[in-house]
Design an enzyme around this catalytic site. Structure first.
Site, mmCIF file in Angstrom:
data_model
loop_
_atom_site.group_PDB
_atom_site.id
_atom_site.type_symbol
_atom_site.label_atom_id
_atom_site.label_comp_id
_atom_site.label_asym_id
_atom_site.label_seq_id
_atom_site.Cartn_x
_atom_site.Cartn_y
_atom_site.Cartn_z
ATOM 1 N N ASP A 1 0.323 2.447 8.576
ATOM 2 C CA ASP A 1 -0.187 1.662 9.706
ATOM 3 C C ASP A 1 0.650 1.753 10.986
ATOM 4 O OD1 ASP A 1 -2.167 0.822 7.965
ATOM 5 O OD2 ASP A 1 -1.181 -1.071 7.485
ATOM 6 N N ARG B 1 -4.899 -1.835 9.529
ATOM 7 C CA ARG B 1 -4.833 -3.308 9.441
ATOM 8 C C ARG B 1 -4.946 -3.919 10.840
ATOM 9 N NH1 ARG B 1 -3.111 -5.859 4.624
ATOM 10 N NH2 ARG B 1 -2.142 -3.957 3.898
ATOM 11 N N GLY C 1 0.847 -1.206 0.000
ATOM 12 C CA GLY C 1 0.000 0.000 0.000
ATOM 13 C C GLY C 1 0.876 1.246 0.000
ATOM 14 N N ASP D 1 5.318 -4.643 5.828
ATOM 15 C CA ASP D 1 5.714 -5.981 6.232
ATOM 16 C C ASP D 1 5.968 -6.950 5.061
ATOM 17 O OD1 ASP D 1 6.010 -7.609 8.508
ATOM 18 O OD2 ASP D 1 4.199 -8.690 7.861
ATOM 19 N N THR E 1 4.511 2.824 5.306
ATOM 20 C CA THR E 1 3.117 2.423 5.507
ATOM 21 C C THR E 1 2.457 3.381 6.492
ATOM 22 O OG1 THR E 1 1.665 0.763 6.544
ATOM 23 C CG2 THR E 1 3.952 0.700 7.201
ATOM 24 N N ASP F 1 2.914 -0.267 11.875
ATOM 25 C CA ASP F 1 2.905 -1.623 12.437
ATOM 26 C C ASP F 1 4.259 -2.317 12.291
ATOM 27 O OD1 ASP F 1 2.826 -1.785 9.690
ATOM 28 O OD2 ASP F 1 1.320 -3.363 9.599
ATOM 29 N N ARG G 1 0.760 -5.192 -5.504
ATOM 30 C CA ARG G 1 0.955 -6.404 -4.699
ATOM 31 C C ARG G 1 1.118 -7.530 -5.723
ATOM 32 N NH1 ARG G 1 -0.825 -4.245 0.351
ATOM 33 N NH2 ARG G 1 -2.611 -2.881 0.147
HETATM 34 O O1 F6P Z 1 -1.419 -1.072 4.849
HETATM 35 C C1 F6P Z 1 -2.071 0.110 4.500
HETATM 36 C C2 F6P Z 1 -3.546 -0.102 4.396
HETATM 37 O O2 F6P Z 1 -4.145 1.130 4.024
HETATM 38 C C3 F6P Z 1 -4.233 -0.685 5.637
HETATM 39 O O3 F6P Z 1 -4.437 0.279 6.636
HETATM 40 C C4 F6P Z 1 -5.492 -1.254 5.045
HETATM 41 O O4 F6P Z 1 -5.960 -2.325 5.820
HETATM 42 C C5 F6P Z 1 -5.050 -1.724 3.685
HETATM 43 O O5 F6P Z 1 -3.838 -1.044 3.379
HETATM 44 C C6 F6P Z 1 -6.028 -1.480 2.575
HETATM 45 O O6 F6P Z 1 -5.530 -2.100 1.444
HETATM 46 P P1 F6P Z 1 -6.031 -1.762 -0.042
HETATM 47 O O7 F6P Z 1 -5.531 -0.409 -0.402
HETATM 48 O O8 F6P Z 1 -5.434 -2.839 -0.864
HETATM 49 O O9 F6P Z 1 -7.518 -1.774 0.007
#
Ligand code: F6P
Length: 319
Positions: free
Chosen positions: A127, A171, A11, A103, A125, A129, A72
């Site tokens: 997050d 997340r 992300g 991660d 990120t 995390d 991804r």
């Molecule tokens: O890791 C960043 C994040 O925005 C998280 O907070 C969230 O759960 C996820 O990515 C959302 O992923 P996507 O953009 O693939 O919907």
């Protein structure tokens, strides 16, 4: 190392561009040839790699998103994919790689390092995390966005004497909820790291309203569940229906704060200097103002510690 490459993966987050700029400019400053990979690990497999110069990263420090784009990539997870990625780097003579991401991106960097590519990870990120760094690149901006949204919600909630639930990203990590909750004076913060009691929350809400409170703000980290479900549970208990706002991807956009730009710039330059020093398989971070490089193996196998002290503080202050 003589030639290095940089990519962004997973992300996106605000400040990734500042990190790319720092890697490119620091690399060139130190006499390296610097390349950029488009669309993360997918670009490594497709050989989507171009050489960068000083101007390639001009006018990006203030921009959200990532000029290198991100993806991804499922193919990269296989040993064959990883070998092809390493081969594509090697055939251009690239022996160092900086991976900016979370991660999953770190796991990929770890694999490449075991195939002989010198790799450095930067924590990109929203997050927060990732362990072995106080903050990740993008977290500060995401928290500011949430705080700004809650300021606005407070205005309308107070006018109507309503309760509001704000669902935020993160997340499995509650840090966005925790920091934004403390900074915005939210009454209740629900995070995956701490158990909660809906009866108690519903009772407190009724009591607060009866004692003249004009609004009630509950922040729900996405790792806890859906804001809509929490709202329904509260309604069942006390008859008050909190209005739900899901902030979603808004939290990942916009211009990065100066904190994120400075963190990204410091870490980007640090990663390049570590590569030049011969280091590999490390994740870069900043702990109490000190730049640190920790084995990626250790980082991906350690859970980030939740800041209980800050959480207790939010409880003391949200009476
Ligand atoms: O890791 C960043 C994040 O925005 C998280 O907070 C969230 O759960 C996820 O990515 C959302 O992923 P996507 O953009 O693939 O919907």
């Amino acid at each position: 190392v003589k030639k290095i490459a940089v990519l962004t993966s997973g992300g996106d987050s605000q400040g990734m561009n500042a990190a790319v700029r720092a890697v490119v400019r620091s690399g060139l400053y130190h006499g390296l040839e610097v390349f950029a990979v488009q669309r993360g690990y997918a670009g490594l497999l497709n050989d989507d790699i171009r050489e960068m110069d000083l101007r390639s990263v001009g006018d990006i420090i203030q921009r959200g998103g990532t000029i290198l784009q991100t993806a991804r990539c499922k193919e990269f997870v296989t040993p064959e994919g990883q070998q092809l990625a390493a081969d594509n780097l090697r055939k251009r003579g690239i022996d160092g790689l900086v991976v900016i991401g979370g991660d999953g991106s770190y796991q990929g960097a770890n694999k490449l390092s075991k195939l002989g590519i010198k790799t450095m990870g930067l924590p990109g990120t929203i997050d927060n995390d990732i362990p072995f760094t106080d903050f990740t690149i993008g977290f500060d901006t995401a928290v500011s966005i949430v705080v700004d949204a809650i300021n606005k919600l407070r205005d309308t909630m107070s006018s109507h004497e309503r309760s509001s639930i704000v669902e935020v990203m993160g997340r499995h990590c509650g840090d966005i909820a925790l920091y934004a909750g403390l900074a915005s004076g939210a009454e209740t913060i629900l995070v995956p790291e701490v158990p909660y009691d809906l009866d108690e929350i519903a009772n407190r809400m009724t009591e607060n309203f009866s004692q003249g409170k004009r609004h009630s703000i509950i922040i729900v980290a996405e790792g806890v569940g859906k804001g809509e479900d929490i709202s329904a549970e509260i309604m069942k208990r006390n008859g008050i229906e909190p209005r739900v706002t899901v902030l979603g991807h808004i939290q990942r956009g916009g211009t990065p704060t100066h904190n994120d730009r400075i963190l990204a710039s410091s870490l980007g330059d640090f990663a390049v200097r570590r590569l030049i020093a011969g280091d590999s398989g490390k994740a870069c971070g900043m702990i109490k103002g000190e730049l640190v490089a920790t084995d990626i193996d250790t980082v991906v196998n350690t859970k980030k510690q939740f800041n209980m002290e800050l959480y207790e503080l939010t409880k003391r202050l949200s009476q």
